[in-house]
Design a protein around this motif. Structure first.
Motif, PDB file in Angstrom:
ATOM      1  N   LYS A  96       0.857  -1.179   0.000  1.00 17.73           N
ATOM      2  CA  LYS A  96       0.000   0.000   0.000  1.00 17.73           C
ATOM      3  C   LYS A  96       0.895   1.231   0.000  1.00 17.73           C
ATOM      4  O   LYS A  96       1.892   1.291   0.720  1.00 17.73           O
ATOM      5  N   LEU A 134      -7.123  -3.599   3.133  1.00 18.01           N
ATOM      6  CA  LEU A 134      -7.139  -2.570   2.102  1.00 18.01           C
ATOM      7  C   LEU A 134      -8.562  -2.117   1.859  1.00 18.01           C
ATOM      8  O   LEU A 134      -9.513  -2.876   2.069  1.00 18.01           O
ATOM      9  N   ASP A 138      -7.660   2.457  -2.451  1.00 20.75           N
ATOM     10  CA  ASP A 138      -6.264   2.503  -2.015  1.00 20.75           C
ATOM     11  C   ASP A 138      -5.351   2.285  -3.224  1.00 20.75           C
ATOM     12  O   ASP A 138      -5.720   1.610  -4.194  1.00 20.75           O
TER      13      ASP A 138
END
Length: 208
Positions: A96, A134, A138
């Motif tokens: 991420k 997540l 994202d």
């Protein structure tokens, strides 16, 4: 790398993305690595890093937008794959997008990649909790290594100015970077906030 694969006979180009280009790096550079899925196009607006002003090396940061929420224990992740965005491929290491260029986070290896029925999304296998939880929207980026304290593989200092047409058999590809201007954000690969913060002279405009 997993950029957009195209026909050998290239079309006229992508839809315009630059509203203005006010300043570029004084000299461009040569890509550090060529995509394996040639012939292909690396789209203008792709974030990249040029290591010196003249005769340098350009490294591309591939980014991917998450298409559906992922719980920490899930073993599959969906990402958008339509339009002028990089295509995720097995063996990549992703995380991420961090809050800053120096922030660390969880990164994992992309497993088997498959098409999602009824959509243009791609799904890839991941070890449970390799990326944590997540949320749709994202942004994932290529990471330097897998593990719990990974960093981004590339720290962009510009955006690719023109489409890069990479042909089968090419051994090098020159590229130029924009460091000041206005760009249509909706028409390019997803740009993490940490990258925007490090490109203060580029304005990211939305069409709607």
């Amino acid at each position: 790398m997993g950029f957009i694969q195209t026909k050998t006979v290239y079309d006229a180009g992508n839809v315009p993305i630059w509203l203005s280009v006010d300043r570029t790096k004084i000299a461009g550079g040569i890509l550090s690595a060529l995509p394996s899925n040639t012939p292909c196009t690396i789209p203008c607006g792709t974030p990249a890093y040029l290591d010196k002003m003249s005769g340098g090396t350009v490294s591309i940061l591939e980014t991917f937008k998450v298409a559906a929420d992922v719980a920490s224990g899930d073993t599959a992740v969906q990402v958008y794959a339509a339009g002028n965005v990089p295509q995720i491929t097995a063996g990549m290491i992703v995380m991420k997008a961090p809050a800053t260029y120096t922030t660390t986070g969880k990164a994992g290896v992309v497993g088997t990649v498959s098409a999602v029925s009824g959509s243009t999304n791609l799904s890839f296998a991941i070890t449970a909790n390799a990326l944590g939880a997540l949320t749709a929207g994202d942004i994932l980026v290529v990471a330097s290594a897998s593990g719990a304290t990974a960093t981004m593989a590339v720290l962009p200092n510009g955006l690719i100015w023109h489409d890069l047409r990479v042909r089968t058999g090419d051994t090098a590809q020159p590229a130029a970077l924009v460091i000041s201007g206005q760009i249509l954000e909706d028409r390019i690969a997803p740009i993490p906030t940490c990258v925007k913060n490090n490109l203060p002279m580029i304005t990211f405009e939305k069409e709607v």
